[in-house]
Design a protein around this motif. Sequence first.
Motif, PDB file in Angstrom:
ATOM      1  N   MET A   1      42.244  34.348  33.378  1.00 45.97           N
ATOM      2  CA  MET A   1      42.298  35.588  34.298  1.00 45.97           C
ATOM      3  C   MET A   1      43.223  36.393  34.150  1.00 45.97           C
ATOM      4  O   MET A   1      44.516  35.928  33.965  1.00 45.97           O
ATOM      5  N   SER A   2      43.137  37.579  34.268  1.00 45.78           N
ATOM      6  CA  SER A   2      44.304  38.486  34.017  1.00 45.78           C
ATOM      7  C   SER A   2      44.216  39.621  34.974  1.00 45.78           C
ATOM      8  O   SER A   2      43.185  40.463  35.383  1.00 45.78           O
ATOM      9  N   PHE A   3      45.352  39.525  35.812  1.00 41.62           N
ATOM     10  CA  PHE A   3      45.552  40.550  37.173  1.00 41.62           C
ATOM     11  C   PHE A   3      46.435  41.283  37.210  1.00 41.62           C
ATOM     12  O   PHE A   3      47.521  40.813  36.368  1.00 41.62           O
ATOM     13  N   THR A   4      46.641  42.663  37.487  1.00 46.13           N
ATOM     14  CA  THR A   4      47.624  43.344  37.549  1.00 46.13           C
ATOM     15  C   THR A   4      48.426  43.587  38.847  1.00 46.13           C
ATOM     16  O   THR A   4      49.449  43.932  38.921  1.00 46.13           O
ATOM     17  N   ASP A   5      47.601  43.043  39.940  1.00 49.97           N
ATOM     18  CA  ASP A   5      48.398  43.088  41.435  1.00 49.97           C
ATOM     19  C   ASP A   5      47.865  42.151  42.142  1.00 49.97           C
ATOM     20  O   ASP A   5      46.601  41.589  41.717  1.00 49.97           O
ATOM     21  N   LEU A   6      48.527  41.828  42.964  1.00 48.23           N
ATOM     22  CA  LEU A   6      47.969  40.718  44.098  1.00 48.23           C
ATOM     23  C   LEU A   6      46.702  40.872  44.710  1.00 48.23           C
ATOM     24  O   LEU A   6      45.896  40.114  44.857  1.00 48.23           O
ATOM     25  N   GLN A   7      46.459  42.465  44.973  1.00 52.58           N
ATOM     26  CA  GLN A   7      45.176  42.935  45.770  1.00 52.58           C
ATOM     27  C   GLN A   7      44.105  42.323  44.975  1.00 52.58           C
ATOM     28  O   GLN A   7      43.078  42.089  45.464  1.00 52.58           O
ATOM     29  N   SER A   8      44.185  42.485  43.523  1.00 50.60           N
ATOM     30  CA  SER A   8      43.104  42.287  42.765  1.00 50.60           C
ATOM     31  C   SER A   8      42.785  40.813  42.675  1.00 50.60           C
ATOM     32  O   SER A   8      41.665  40.263  42.685  1.00 50.60           O
ATOM     33  N   ILE A   9      43.798  40.149  42.847  1.00 46.20           N
ATOM     34  CA  ILE A   9      43.556  38.572  42.892  1.00 46.20           C
ATOM     35  C   ILE A   9      42.503  38.166  44.232  1.00 46.20           C
ATOM     36  O   ILE A   9      41.900  37.481  44.411  1.00 46.20           O
ATOM     37  N   ASP A  10      43.412  39.011  45.263  1.00 45.49           N
ATOM     38  CA  ASP A  10      42.741  38.694  46.639  1.00 45.49           C
ATOM     39  C   ASP A  10      41.149  38.936  46.605  1.00 45.49           C
ATOM     40  O   ASP A  10      40.496  38.240  47.003  1.00 45.49           O
ATOM     41  N   HIS A  11      40.881  40.186  46.052  1.00 44.66           N
ATOM     42  CA  HIS A  11      39.566  40.527  45.902  1.00 44.66           C
ATOM     43  C   HIS A  11      38.869  39.513  45.124  1.00 44.66           C
ATOM     44  O   HIS A  11      37.656  39.077  45.599  1.00 44.66           O
ATOM     45  N   ALA A  12      39.138  39.114  44.032  1.00 44.24           N
ATOM     46  CA  ALA A  12      38.376  38.181  43.336  1.00 44.24           C
ATOM     47  C   ALA A  12      38.411  36.847  44.078  1.00 44.24           C
ATOM     48  O   ALA A  12      37.265  36.241  43.740  1.00 44.24           O
ATOM     49  N   VAL A  13      39.245  36.462  44.824  1.00 41.20           N
ATOM     50  CA  VAL A  13      39.155  35.102  45.345  1.00 41.20           C
ATOM     51  C   VAL A  13      38.144  35.372  46.268  1.00 41.20           C
ATOM     52  O   VAL A  13      37.235  34.566  46.724  1.00 41.20           O
ATOM     53  N   HIS A  14      38.013  36.280  47.252  1.00 39.38           N
ATOM     54  CA  HIS A  14      36.955  36.450  48.283  1.00 39.38           C
ATOM     55  C   HIS A  14      35.757  36.582  47.759  1.00 39.38           C
ATOM     56  O   HIS A  14      34.604  36.137  48.343  1.00 39.38           O
ATOM     57  N   ALA A  15      35.527  37.115  46.421  1.00 42.21           N
ATOM     58  CA  ALA A  15      34.095  37.100  45.800  1.00 42.21           C
ATOM     59  C   ALA A  15      33.954  35.622  45.039  1.00 42.21           C
ATOM     60  O   ALA A  15      32.803  35.829  44.510  1.00 42.21           O
ATOM     61  N   CYS A  16      34.766  34.764  44.949  1.00 39.88           N
ATOM     62  CA  CYS A  16      34.588  33.728  43.960  1.00 39.88           C
ATOM     63  C   CYS A  16      33.577  32.824  44.246  1.00 39.88           C
ATOM     64  O   CYS A  16      33.625  32.394  45.332  1.00 39.88           O
ATOM     65  N   THR A  17      32.972  32.342  43.329  1.00 38.74           N
ATOM     66  CA  THR A  17      32.083  31.161  43.504  1.00 38.74           C
ATOM     67  C   THR A  17      32.300  30.351  42.226  1.00 38.74           C
ATOM     68  O   THR A  17      31.208  29.628  41.749  1.00 38.74           O
ATOM     69  N   ASN A  18      33.292  30.056  41.871  1.00 35.57           N
ATOM     70  CA  ASN A  18      33.799  29.404  40.479  1.00 35.57           C
ATOM     71  C   ASN A  18      33.663  27.798  40.928  1.00 35.57           C
ATOM     72  O   ASN A  18      33.414  26.942  39.839  1.00 35.57           O
ATOM     73  N   CYS A  19      33.651  27.383  42.131  1.00 35.00           N
ATOM     74  CA  CYS A  19      33.403  25.939  42.258  1.00 35.00           C
ATOM     75  C   CYS A  19      32.640  25.788  43.762  1.00 35.00           C
ATOM     76  O   CYS A  19      32.308  26.856  44.479  1.00 35.00           O
ATOM     77  N   ALA A  20      32.461  24.532  44.107  1.00 29.90           N
ATOM     78  CA  ALA A  20      31.174  24.528  45.201  1.00 29.90           C
ATOM     79  C   ALA A  20      31.906  24.581  46.300  1.00 29.90           C
ATOM     80  O   ALA A  20      31.350  24.678  47.565  1.00 29.90           O
ATOM     81  N   LEU A  21      33.330  24.613  46.463  1.00 25.43           N
ATOM     82  CA  LEU A  21      34.040  24.771  47.748  1.00 25.43           C
ATOM     83  C   LEU A  21      33.555  26.336  48.160  1.00 25.43           C
ATOM     84  O   LEU A  21      33.796  26.593  49.640  1.00 25.43           O
TER      85      LEU A  21
END
Length: 220
Positions: free
Chosen positions: A1-21
């Motif tokens: 994963m490559s991100f250029t700022d923390l906000q884009s990480i936050d957005h990706a995390v909020h939308a993430c379905t990479n694991c069952a959690l």
Amino acid sequence: MSFTDLQSIDHAVHACTNCALSEQRTKAVPGEGASNAGIMFIGEGPGYHEDRQGRPFVGPAGQLLDKLLASIGLKRADVYITNMVKCRPPSNRDPFPGEIQACSGYLDAQVKLIAPRVIVTLGRHSFGRFFPSESISKARGKARTWKGQTIFPIYHPAAAGRTAQSGADARARRGLPEAEDDAGEQCCPCSAAGAGRAAAFATLDVLAVMRRVSPCPGCV
Ligand code: URA
Ligand code: SF4
């Protein structure tokens, strides 16, 4: 994963379905704090309160962490606080290795962007991510290097809260005064000034990190 700022990480995390959690979370908890923080704290995973609020360390363990920070003159906004997994494991069980792995790209990206001077790992699991075969009880309180990054392992504040009393009992049994353990840790009166005893073990450890990372001007 490559991100250029923390906000884009936050957005990706909020939308993430990479694991069952992702299935049982209320809110994902990416982390928060200063994007240029010198110290980054890494816990295990969100608990009940974190899951409801979408913020790291806001429950009882968070209150201990706040005390610990205050005791060394820092606020949450001065540091960056996150977890290994960004979604709450059901019933606060330990995260599975596969979940830690699935989430690790976000943490790696946060470390890379923030580039902290020190990563403070909170507890056994967070420590184990960097040093899988070692024991936290032996390693705690000593700075280490991992791929060029300084890592400082300490006990989890929740554990420190649970053991602060038994630690005091143990010291009493060994005939040591309450502050004996930290006598050698304090670099100067200003670091000692706010050093409450609330989360004794963790607090003392972080004082030692701070002395190492940014010795106060009076004592260098
Ligand atoms: N414990 C953790 O490891 N992380 C949190 O965010 C809260 C409690
Ligand atoms: Fe994605 Fe991490 Fe949440 Fe799993 S724990 S769904 S990998 S953000």
